[in-house]
Write an enzyme that holds these catalytic residues in place. Structure first.
Site, PDB file in Angstrom:
ATOM      1  N   GLU A   1     -97.240   4.710  21.939  1.00 28.07           N
ATOM      2  CA  GLU A   1     -95.827   4.438  21.613  1.00 28.07           C
ATOM      3  C   GLU A   1     -95.180   3.560  22.685  1.00 28.07           C
ATOM      4  O   GLU A   1     -94.149   2.938  22.438  1.00 28.07           O
ATOM      5  CB  GLU A   1     -95.046   5.745  21.479  1.00 28.07           C
TER       6      GLU A   1
ATOM      7  N   THR B   1     -98.988   7.337  26.107  1.00 24.54           N
ATOM      8  CA  THR B   1     -99.091   7.110  24.667  1.00 24.54           C
ATOM      9  C   THR B   1     -99.013   5.645  24.258  1.00 24.54           C
ATOM     10  O   THR B   1     -98.334   4.843  24.917  1.00 24.54           O
ATOM     11  CB  THR B   1     -97.942   7.861  23.953  1.00 24.54           C
TER      12      THR B   1
ATOM     13  N   LYS C   1     -91.760   8.002  27.884  1.00 24.79           N
ATOM     14  CA  LYS C   1     -93.191   7.968  28.242  1.00 24.79           C
ATOM     15  C   LYS C   1     -93.514   6.800  29.167  1.00 24.79           C
ATOM     16  O   LYS C   1     -94.423   6.891  29.987  1.00 24.79           O
ATOM     17  CB  LYS C   1     -94.052   7.912  26.974  1.00 24.79           C
TER      18      LYS C   1
ATOM     19  N   TYR D   1     -88.292   8.438  22.897  1.00 22.01           N
ATOM     20  CA  TYR D   1     -89.575   9.038  23.293  1.00 22.01           C
ATOM     21  C   TYR D   1     -90.449   7.999  24.003  1.00 22.01           C
ATOM     22  O   TYR D   1     -90.988   8.257  25.097  1.00 22.01           O
ATOM     23  CB  TYR D   1     -90.296   9.583  22.043  1.00 22.01           C
TER      24      TYR D   1
HETATM   25  P1  NAP Z   1     -97.510  19.015  20.744  1.00 22.70           P
HETATM   26  O1  NAP Z   1     -98.453  19.618  19.764  1.00 22.70           O
HETATM   27  O2  NAP Z   1     -96.123  18.682  20.308  1.00 22.70           O
HETATM   28  O3  NAP Z   1     -97.439  19.996  22.018  1.00 22.70           O
HETATM   29  C1  NAP Z   1     -96.454  19.863  22.984  1.00 22.70           C
HETATM   30  C2  NAP Z   1     -96.574  20.995  23.985  1.00 22.70           C
HETATM   31  O4  NAP Z   1     -95.574  20.826  25.001  1.00 22.70           O
HETATM   32  C3  NAP Z   1     -96.360  22.383  23.385  1.00 22.70           C
HETATM   33  O5  NAP Z   1     -97.267  23.269  23.982  1.00 22.70           O
HETATM   34  C4  NAP Z   1     -94.941  22.717  23.833  1.00 22.70           C
HETATM   35  O6  NAP Z   1     -94.689  24.091  23.946  1.00 22.70           O
HETATM   36  C5  NAP Z   1     -94.944  22.084  25.211  1.00 22.70           C
HETATM   37  N1  NAP Z   1     -93.602  21.849  25.762  1.00 22.70           N
HETATM   38  C6  NAP Z   1     -92.604  21.127  25.212  1.00 22.70           C
HETATM   39  N2  NAP Z   1     -91.539  21.116  26.020  1.00 22.70           N
HETATM   40  C7  NAP Z   1     -91.868  21.852  27.118  1.00 22.70           C
HETATM   41  C8  NAP Z   1     -91.189  22.217  28.301  1.00 22.70           C
HETATM   42  N3  NAP Z   1     -89.924  21.832  28.543  1.00 22.70           N
HETATM   43  N4  NAP Z   1     -91.836  22.973  29.222  1.00 22.70           N
HETATM   44  C9  NAP Z   1     -93.102  23.394  28.992  1.00 22.70           C
HETATM   45  N5  NAP Z   1     -93.789  23.098  27.875  1.00 22.70           N
HETATM   46  C10 NAP Z   1     -93.179  22.331  26.941  1.00 22.70           C
HETATM   47  O7  NAP Z   1     -98.126  17.658  21.349  1.00 22.70           O
HETATM   48  P2  NAP Z   1     -99.640  17.123  21.324  1.00 22.70           P
HETATM   49  O8  NAP Z   1     -99.865  16.343  20.076  1.00 22.70           O
HETATM   50  O9  NAP Z   1    -100.546  18.227  21.688  1.00 22.70           O
HETATM   51  O10 NAP Z   1     -99.582  16.053  22.501  1.00 22.70           O
HETATM   52  C11 NAP Z   1     -99.851  16.445  23.847  1.00 22.70           C
HETATM   53  C12 NAP Z   1     -99.261  15.405  24.783  1.00 22.70           C
HETATM   54  O11 NAP Z   1     -99.852  14.128  24.507  1.00 22.70           O
HETATM   55  C13 NAP Z   1     -97.760  15.182  24.642  1.00 22.70           C
HETATM   56  O12 NAP Z   1     -97.263  14.865  25.921  1.00 22.70           O
HETATM   57  C14 NAP Z   1     -97.649  13.982  23.739  1.00 22.70           C
HETATM   58  O13 NAP Z   1     -96.429  13.324  23.957  1.00 22.70           O
HETATM   59  C15 NAP Z   1     -98.847  13.177  24.203  1.00 22.70           C
HETATM   60  N6  NAP Z   1     -99.474  12.292  23.213  1.00 22.70           N
HETATM   61  C16 NAP Z   1     -99.835  12.767  22.007  1.00 22.70           C
HETATM   62  C17 NAP Z   1    -100.481  11.939  21.115  1.00 22.70           C
HETATM   63  C18 NAP Z   1    -100.926  12.421  19.760  1.00 22.70           C
HETATM   64  O14 NAP Z   1    -101.203  11.576  18.907  1.00 22.70           O
HETATM   65  N7  NAP Z   1    -101.044  13.722  19.550  1.00 22.70           N
HETATM   66  C19 NAP Z   1    -100.741  10.595  21.478  1.00 22.70           C
HETATM   67  C20 NAP Z   1    -100.384  10.165  22.744  1.00 22.70           C
HETATM   68  C21 NAP Z   1     -99.756  11.030  23.627  1.00 22.70           C
HETATM   69  P3  NAP Z   1     -94.124  24.973  22.700  1.00 22.70           P
HETATM   70  O15 NAP Z   1     -95.354  25.360  21.909  1.00 22.70           O
HETATM   71  O16 NAP Z   1     -93.476  26.096  23.400  1.00 22.70           O
HETATM   72  O17 NAP Z   1     -93.191  24.095  21.923  1.00 22.70           O
HETATM   73  O1  G4F Z   2     -97.072  10.831  12.560  1.00 25.60           O
HETATM   74  P1  G4F Z   2     -95.905  10.205  13.210  1.00 25.60           P
HETATM   75  O2  G4F Z   2     -94.654  10.990  13.291  1.00 25.60           O
HETATM   76  O3  G4F Z   2     -96.428   9.736  14.633  1.00 25.60           O
HETATM   77  P2  G4F Z   2     -95.893   8.661  15.698  1.00 25.60           P
HETATM   78  O4  G4F Z   2     -94.456   8.363  15.543  1.00 25.60           O
HETATM   79  O5  G4F Z   2     -96.845   7.505  15.636  1.00 25.60           O
HETATM   80  O6  G4F Z   2     -96.069   9.454  17.065  1.00 25.60           O
HETATM   81  C1  G4F Z   2     -97.229  10.238  17.329  1.00 25.60           C
HETATM   82  O7  G4F Z   2     -98.204   9.420  17.936  1.00 25.60           O
HETATM   83  C2  G4F Z   2     -97.832   8.904  19.222  1.00 25.60           C
HETATM   84  C3  G4F Z   2     -98.985   8.026  19.707  1.00 25.60           C
HETATM   85  O8  G4F Z   2     -98.780   6.707  19.251  1.00 25.60           O
HETATM   86  C4  G4F Z   2     -97.566  10.062  20.154  1.00 25.60           C
HETATM   87  F1  G4F Z   2     -97.253   9.606  21.396  1.00 25.60           F
HETATM   88  C5  G4F Z   2     -96.424  10.905  19.616  1.00 25.60           C
HETATM   89  O9  G4F Z   2     -96.230  12.035  20.467  1.00 25.60           O
HETATM   90  C6  G4F Z   2     -96.820  11.392  18.225  1.00 25.60           C
HETATM   91  O10 G4F Z   2     -97.908  12.282  18.376  1.00 25.60           O
HETATM   92  O11 G4F Z   2     -95.540   8.826  12.461  1.00 25.60           O
HETATM   93  C7  G4F Z   2     -96.507   7.829  12.236  1.00 25.60           C
HETATM   94  C8  G4F Z   2     -95.936   6.770  11.278  1.00 25.60           C
HETATM   95  C9  G4F Z   2     -94.579   6.181  11.684  1.00 25.60           C
HETATM   96  O12 G4F Z   2     -94.621   4.777  11.500  1.00 25.60           O
HETATM   97  C10 G4F Z   2     -93.601   6.781  10.687  1.00 25.60           C
HETATM   98  O13 G4F Z   2     -92.468   5.960  10.385  1.00 25.60           O
HETATM   99  O14 G4F Z   2     -95.733   7.383  10.008  1.00 25.60           O
HETATM  100  C11 G4F Z   2     -94.505   6.914   9.475  1.00 25.60           C
HETATM  101  N1  G4F Z   2     -94.013   7.880   8.477  1.00 25.60           N
HETATM  102  C12 G4F Z   2     -93.766   7.589   7.174  1.00 25.60           C
HETATM  103  N2  G4F Z   2     -93.277   8.673   6.564  1.00 25.60           N
HETATM  104  C13 G4F Z   2     -93.693   9.164   8.708  1.00 25.60           C
HETATM  105  C14 G4F Z   2     -93.226   9.669   7.488  1.00 25.60           C
HETATM  106  N3  G4F Z   2     -93.769   9.921   9.820  1.00 25.60           N
HETATM  107  C15 G4F Z   2     -93.372  11.218   9.724  1.00 25.60           C
HETATM  108  N4  G4F Z   2     -93.478  12.011  10.818  1.00 25.60           N
HETATM  109  N5  G4F Z   2     -92.893  11.757   8.554  1.00 25.60           N
HETATM  110  C16 G4F Z   2     -92.800  11.006   7.408  1.00 25.60           C
HETATM  111  O15 G4F Z   2     -92.356  11.496   6.368  1.00 25.60           O
END
Ligand code: NAP
Ligand code: G4F
Length: 323
Positions: free
Chosen positions: A127, A125, A153, A149
């Site tokens: 992050e 990520t 990562k 987090y």
């Molecule tokens: P998400 O919607 O939060 O999905 C997370 C998944 O992980 C869910 O299926 C959850 O299962 C499963 N999980 C959590 N803990 C587990 C455990 N102990 N054993 C087995 N399964 C478990 O996340 P996402 O947005 O799809 O992201 C997918 C991956 O990409 C994550 O690793 C995240 O950190 C990474 N990532 C995401 C973004 C982004 O912007 N979306 C960016 C960079 C990296 P349950 O449904 O049972 O909770």
């Molecule tokens: O949507 P966020 O919670 O995403 P964040 O923290 O960027 O993390 C997501 O993206 C990562 C990739 O860079 C992934 F690795 C991670 O698993 C996840 O998918 O917050 C985005 C921004 C932050 O700066 C936060 O402070 O939005 C700001 N924010 C402002 N108000 C808020 C809020 N975020 C959340 N969740 N809720 C608020 O009310």
């Protein structure tokens, strides 16, 4: 010829659901690892649930990972499972480390022991860049994570590289910037804003409480990003790639676009609330995905404005259907 097989951890999550659909369309046999829960949480996968094999396992449980890999012998493993919500990583830092950091080693060890020819994708990520040391961020930019987090990562990323170098595994780390969709969890800011705006438009809410409106993110579409994951595992050599759009926007701009789609002015409804500020913030992320374009031939198709409008429209439709 027999089908290629892929194991997807985190299949019930946003990315897992899009990746499984993508792999099914490529005629893969898809095995999805799910955690046991008292009620099913298959909302994101129910439309193709019968086309995949769902098996119980957990990143905390080494034996379950070994058994699944031994029984199904996938050609490719996509490790998408994690505790992925940044604020929760401050309230549950040890659990986040167990899932998001050590969980990666457990999957890698299972692969190493059962069949080191299995190709492995790690969901890393932006992050990890945290307090950014360079703009835009690319594969060589030093990491400076700002949350438990992000720290977990960084471990997952380096253990992937370490197993590649120590055991000659085909292990790739995708450094993905934020990617969103109508399937995004409601606690993440894009979906919180699009859903909140839709509720206000329909008279179901009167305000939306948010934290920091000035931080900036590079937001892409999850459906585009899962293709990049797959492409990384089709290369002759394993490597690490930044996946991003190269555009950055503030949370304030996100509010403008989302509320604007509904002919509303966000300033009339959005309230800043200290509860949603973080102990340490990542102020600005913007990625340079030129290596992915050059080597993988990957480019994002859906951009920020279109993405937010798609999410607003989907939330309006879902809320109207529920009435
Ligand atoms: P998400 O919607 O939060 O999905 C997370 C998944 O992980 C869910 O299926 C959850 O299962 C499963 N999980 C959590 N803990 C587990 C455990 N102990 N054993 C087995 N399964 C478990 O996340 P996402 O947005 O799809 O992201 C997918 C991956 O990409 C994550 O690793 C995240 O950190 C990474 N990532 C995401 C973004 C982004 O912007 N979306 C960016 C960079 C990296 P349950 O449904 O049972 O909770
Ligand atoms: O949507 P966020 O919670 O995403 P964040 O923290 O960027 O993390 C997501 O993206 C990562 C990739 O860079 C992934 F690795 C991670 O698993 C996840 O998918 O917050 C985005 C921004 C932050 O700066 C936060 O402070 O939005 C700001 N924010 C402002 N108000 C808020 C809020 N975020 C959340 N969740 N809720 C608020 O009310």
């Amino acid at each position: 010829m027999s089908k290629r097989k892929a194991l997807v951890t985190g299949i019930t999550g946003q990315d897992g659901s899009y990746l499984a659909e993508f792999l099914l369309a490529k005629d893969y046999e898809v095995i999805g690892m799910v955690r046991r829960s008292s009620t099913v949480n298959f909302d994101r996968i129910k439309h193709f649930q019968d086309d995949v094999i769902l098996v119980q396992g957990d990143l905390l449980d080494q034996i379950s990972l070994l058994k699944i890999i031994e029984e199904y012998r996938p050609h490719e493993v996509y490790n998408l499972a994690a505790q992925s919500f940044v604020p929760t990583s401050w309230s549950q830092p040890v659990l986040t480390g167990e899932f998001t950091a050590l969980g990666v080693t457990r999957v890698l060890d299972a692969i190493r022991l059962v069949d080191p020819n299995i190709r492995f994708y790690q969901a890393s990520t932006s992050e990890m860049f945290g307090k950014v040391q360079e703009v835009p961020q690319k594969e060589t930019t030093p990491f400076y994570p700002r949350s438990p987090y992000g720290v977990a990562k960084v471990y997952g990323h380096w253990i992937t590289i370490n197993y590649r170098e120590s055991y000659d595994l085909f292990a790739a780390s995708g450094i993905l910037f934020n990617h969103e969709s109508p399937r995004r969890g409601l606690e993440f800011v894009t979906h919180k804003v699009t859903y909140g705006a839709a509720k206000i438009k329909l008279g179901l809410a009167h305000e939306l409480r948010l934290g920091n409106l000035e931080s900036r993110r590079d937001w892409g579409y999850a459906g585009d990003y899962v293709e990049a994951m797959w492409l990384m595992l089709q290369q002759p050599q394993p490597d690490d790639y930044v996946i991003a759009t190269g555009e950055t926007h503030s949370i304030r701009e996100l509010c403008e676009v989302a509320f604007g789609r509904l002919d509303l002015d966000y300033r009339d409804y959005v309230i800043q609330d200290q509860r949603f500020f973080r102990p340490a913030e990542v102020d600005q992320l913007v990625g340079d995905a030129s290596k992915a374009k050059r080597v993988l031939g990957w480019e994002p198709k859906i951009r920020f404005h279109e993405l937010i409008e798609i999410m607003v429209d989907a939330d309006m439709e879902a809320l109207q259907n529920r009435r």
